[in-house]
Design an enzyme around this catalytic site. Structure first.
Site, short mmCIF file in Angstrom:
data_model
loop_
_atom_site.label_atom_id
_atom_site.label_comp_id
_atom_site.label_asym_id
_atom_site.label_seq_id
_atom_site.Cartn_x
_atom_site.Cartn_y
_atom_site.Cartn_z
N GLN A 154 -17.54 33.59 8.32
CA GLN A 154 -18.59 32.56 8.25
C GLN A 154 -19.02 32.35 6.79
O GLN A 154 -18.19 32.45 5.91
CB GLN A 154 -19.79 32.90 9.14
CG GLN A 154 -19.49 32.76 10.64
CD GLN A 154 -18.83 33.96 11.25
OE1 GLN A 154 -19.24 35.08 11.03
NE2 GLN A 154 -17.79 33.75 12.02
N LYS A 156 -11.68 31.04 2.61
CA LYS A 156 -11.63 32.48 2.32
C LYS A 156 -10.28 33.09 2.69
O LYS A 156 -9.74 33.90 1.97
CB LYS A 156 -12.71 33.24 3.12
CG LYS A 156 -14.12 32.93 2.72
CD LYS A 156 -15.10 33.74 3.54
CE LYS A 156 -15.16 33.34 5.01
NZ LYS A 156 -15.66 31.99 5.29
N ARG A 201 -15.69 18.70 11.31
CA ARG A 201 -16.74 19.28 10.47
C ARG A 201 -17.53 18.16 9.80
O ARG A 201 -16.96 17.13 9.44
CB ARG A 201 -16.13 20.18 9.39
CG ARG A 201 -15.44 21.39 9.98
CD ARG A 201 -14.84 22.28 8.89
NE ARG A 201 -14.04 23.33 9.50
CZ ARG A 201 -12.88 23.77 9.04
NH1 ARG A 201 -12.37 23.28 7.92
NH2 ARG A 201 -12.22 24.72 9.67
N GLY A 207 -19.40 28.55 5.73
CA GLY A 207 -18.11 28.97 6.27
C GLY A 207 -17.06 27.90 6.00
O GLY A 207 -17.38 26.83 5.46
N ASP A 208 -15.81 28.23 6.31
CA ASP A 208 -14.70 27.29 6.15
C ASP A 208 -14.48 26.87 4.70
O ASP A 208 -14.04 25.76 4.42
CB ASP A 208 -14.91 26.03 7.02
CG ASP A 208 -15.20 26.40 8.46
OD1 ASP A 208 -14.47 27.25 9.00
OD2 ASP A 208 -16.15 25.85 9.04
N ALA A 222 -14.96 33.20 13.94
CA ALA A 222 -14.33 32.88 12.66
C ALA A 222 -12.91 32.40 12.92
O ALA A 222 -12.30 32.75 13.92
CB ALA A 222 -14.28 34.14 11.79
N GLY A 223 -12.41 31.62 12.01
CA GLY A 223 -11.02 31.22 12.12
C GLY A 223 -10.50 31.00 10.73
O GLY A 223 -11.15 30.34 9.94
N HIS A 224 -9.38 31.61 10.40
CA HIS A 224 -8.81 31.30 9.09
C HIS A 224 -7.35 30.94 9.25
O HIS A 224 -6.63 31.51 10.05
CB HIS A 224 -9.01 32.43 8.08
CG HIS A 224 -8.97 33.80 8.65
ND1 HIS A 224 -10.10 34.53 8.90
CD2 HIS A 224 -7.94 34.56 9.01
CE1 HIS A 224 -9.76 35.68 9.41
NE2 HIS A 224 -8.46 35.73 9.49
N THR A 268 -19.98 28.54 18.91
CA THR A 268 -18.55 28.43 19.24
C THR A 268 -18.30 28.86 20.70
O THR A 268 -17.16 28.83 21.16
CB THR A 268 -17.72 29.32 18.30
OG1 THR A 268 -18.18 30.67 18.44
CG2 THR A 268 -17.85 28.88 16.85
P1 IMP Z 1 -21.78 31.38 16.91
O1 IMP Z 1 -21.38 32.20 15.72
O2 IMP Z 1 -20.62 31.05 17.81
O3 IMP Z 1 -22.94 31.94 17.64
O4 IMP Z 1 -22.26 29.94 16.35
C1 IMP Z 1 -23.44 29.79 15.57
C2 IMP Z 1 -23.24 28.75 14.48
O5 IMP Z 1 -22.32 29.25 13.50
C3 IMP Z 1 -22.63 27.42 14.96
O6 IMP Z 1 -23.19 26.39 14.19
C4 IMP Z 1 -21.15 27.57 14.65
O7 IMP Z 1 -20.52 26.34 14.51
C5 IMP Z 1 -21.24 28.33 13.35
N1 IMP Z 1 -20.03 29.13 13.07
C6 IMP Z 1 -19.68 30.31 13.63
N2 IMP Z 1 -18.54 30.76 13.09
C7 IMP Z 1 -18.18 29.88 12.16
C8 IMP Z 1 -17.07 29.84 11.22
O8 IMP Z 1 -16.22 30.72 11.15
N3 IMP Z 1 -17.05 28.75 10.41
C9 IMP Z 1 -18.01 27.78 10.43
N4 IMP Z 1 -19.03 27.79 11.28
C10 IMP Z 1 -19.12 28.83 12.14
#
Ligand code: IMP
Length: 423
Positions: A223, A15, A304, A11-12, A38-40, A127
């Site tokens: 992700q 995108k 990160r 992820g990150d 997610a965050g963009h 998150t």
């Molecule tokens: P969850 O998706 O909040 O359950 O987190 C599970 C794992 O995915 C953790 O390690 C988060 O940091 C990672 N994660 C979830 N969404 C993102 C994203 O958009 N970018 C990067 N890492 C993510």
């Protein structure tokens, strides 16, 4: 024309920027998995828009869809619409549709995610947005769907049905089950249901119909490949499938309709949260990359973890997604680093591996084998043509391209739309 874009790492990878850039050539942008974990960040004319749920194409003319494989926190979506409206961007039901079957993230999912993560000795580093618990409810058939949210009667009936079970789960994790009877959020959710009712649509119908009419559809992943719940570095993964095939299953589009699969790959690698990252740099070079690349989570603000480019992971990502093209992002971040290292293989128990081991604990024990490349000192952010790159940057790109063996569609040297060129 059906194009799928996914992240090839953790992820990150950038995108959001690439989808935003490509949207002008598409009629529809569709989110197919994940939620507001997610965050963009999309930057237009120097203005930054941080989005979690709204598809990245919102700043362009395309129709936007949120598919039934996503998990939507309606509070986050409502805040995003308000923020966009304050900036003169109106997201009405003609602009965006949400599938009737989309799972809703409820306050008790967020509560359970936090409680479970605190109780873990070996943490995942989620998150804490309730993502995993919303997906558990989908699979357990105890979810609240978008269509339920839109009808107060249906929402209250569903809540009455699942309340005892949720109270027991919260108690078991030493939480306070009174949240399940808290009228404050229930009323807020009823209001949100009314707000989003006009947006309800059938995403599979819309997408297939548009494809039949020769329209261009872009499916936007969230992700990245190694956070995929099935093929990623479990248990340190998210709760949805992030690879390209998931777009077909989650959107209800047959695999025969896919024309192009684009992978976004950063010139180095990052990871947020726990789990193996074989090339991680826990030194001043890692700090330098983090600062230069602004490598702090869009959703949680967490720093990160940064590392060198990892070829074995890139090769497996190509296999898992079937990439036809790649986009190389954040080349500018590597300026002034000497040398730049590429992990070309791993060593594990005295054996050399060109491909990652399947077990996560084995991956955590892998020692990278590096090839060093000459760095460059020039600032790349003003470059608009591949031929103007310093020789060392060109050599680095060519090395990656020949090792991965997939063409680079674009090279990106900064967050703005203009800081992108074809290879
Ligand atoms: P969850 O998706 O909040 O359950 O987190 C599970 C794992 O995915 C953790 O390690 C988060 O940091 C990672 N994660 C979830 N969404 C993102 C994203 O958009 N970018 C990067 N890492 C993510």
């Amino acid at each position: 024309m059906f194009t799928i874009i996914t992240g090839s790492q953790f992820g990150d990878e950038g995108k959001g920027k690439i989808v935003d850039l490509m949207t002008k050539d598409y009629d529809m942008i569709v989110r197919f998995q994940g939620g507001d974990n997610a965050g963009h960040t999309v930057v237009v004319n120097g203005k930054k828009y941080k989005l979690h749920l709204t598809p990245s194409g919102v700043l362009q003319d395309a129709r936007l869809l949120i598919g039934p494989g996503t998990v939507v926190n309606p509070q986050t979506l409502s805040q995003e619409f308000d923020m966009l409206s304050d900036n003169g961007i109106n997201v009405d039901e003609h602009k965006l549709g949400i599938d009737a079957k989309t799972s809703i993230i409820m306050p008790y999912h967020v509560e359970l995610d936090g409680l479970r993560e605190s109780a873990r000795t070996d943490k995942i580093g989620t998150t804490k947005r309730g993502i995993g618990y919303a997906y558990i409810d989908k699979v357990a058939r105890d979810e609240i769907q978008m269509a339920d949210l839109a009808s107060e009667e249906q929402l209250r009936n569903r809540l009455n049905e699942i309340r005892p079970m949720k109270e027991a789960q919260i108690k078991e994790l030493n939480g306070n089950p009174s949240i399940m009877k808290d009228e404050t959020w229930i009323k807020t959710y009823c209001d949100l249901g009314r707000r989003f009712a006009p947006y309800i649509t059938d995403v599979s119908f819309e997408v297939n119909n548009a494809l039949d009419k020769g329209k261009k559809i872009l499916a936007e992943g969230a992700q990245g490949t190694y956070l995929d719940v099935i093929h990623g570095t479990s248990k340190f993964v998210t709760s949805s499938s992030c690879i390209a095939g998931s777009a077909c299953a989650n959107l209800g589009v047959g695999p025969t309709r896919v024309d192009q699969v684009i992978g976004i790959v950063k010139a180095y690698i990052t990871r947020v949260g726990e789990g193996p990252l074989p090339t991680e740099l826990k030194d001043s070079t890692g700090d330098l990359i983090r600062q230069a690349g602004g490598e702090f989570g869009t959703t949680t603000g967490r720093p990160r973890r940064c590392g060198w480019f990892d070829l074995p992971l890139a090769k497996k990502a190509v296999a898992l997604n079937g990439y036809t093209d790649l986009v190389l992002t954040k080349m500018d971040v590597l300026s002034s680093i000497h040398p730049i290292r590429i992990c070309v293989a791993y060593e594990l128990d005295g054996k050399k591996l060109d491909y990652p081991p399947e077990s996560t604990s084995d991956l955590a024990r892998c020692i990278p084998v590096y090839k060093d490349m000459a760095g460059w000192d020039e600032d790349l952010t003003g470059i608009r043509n591949v031929n103007d790159l310093p020789d060392e940057a060109l050599a680095y790109i060519e090395k990656l391209r020949s090792l991965i063996n997939v063409p680079f569609k674009y090279i990106s040297v900064g967050p703005d739309r203009e800081q992108t060129f074809t290879n």
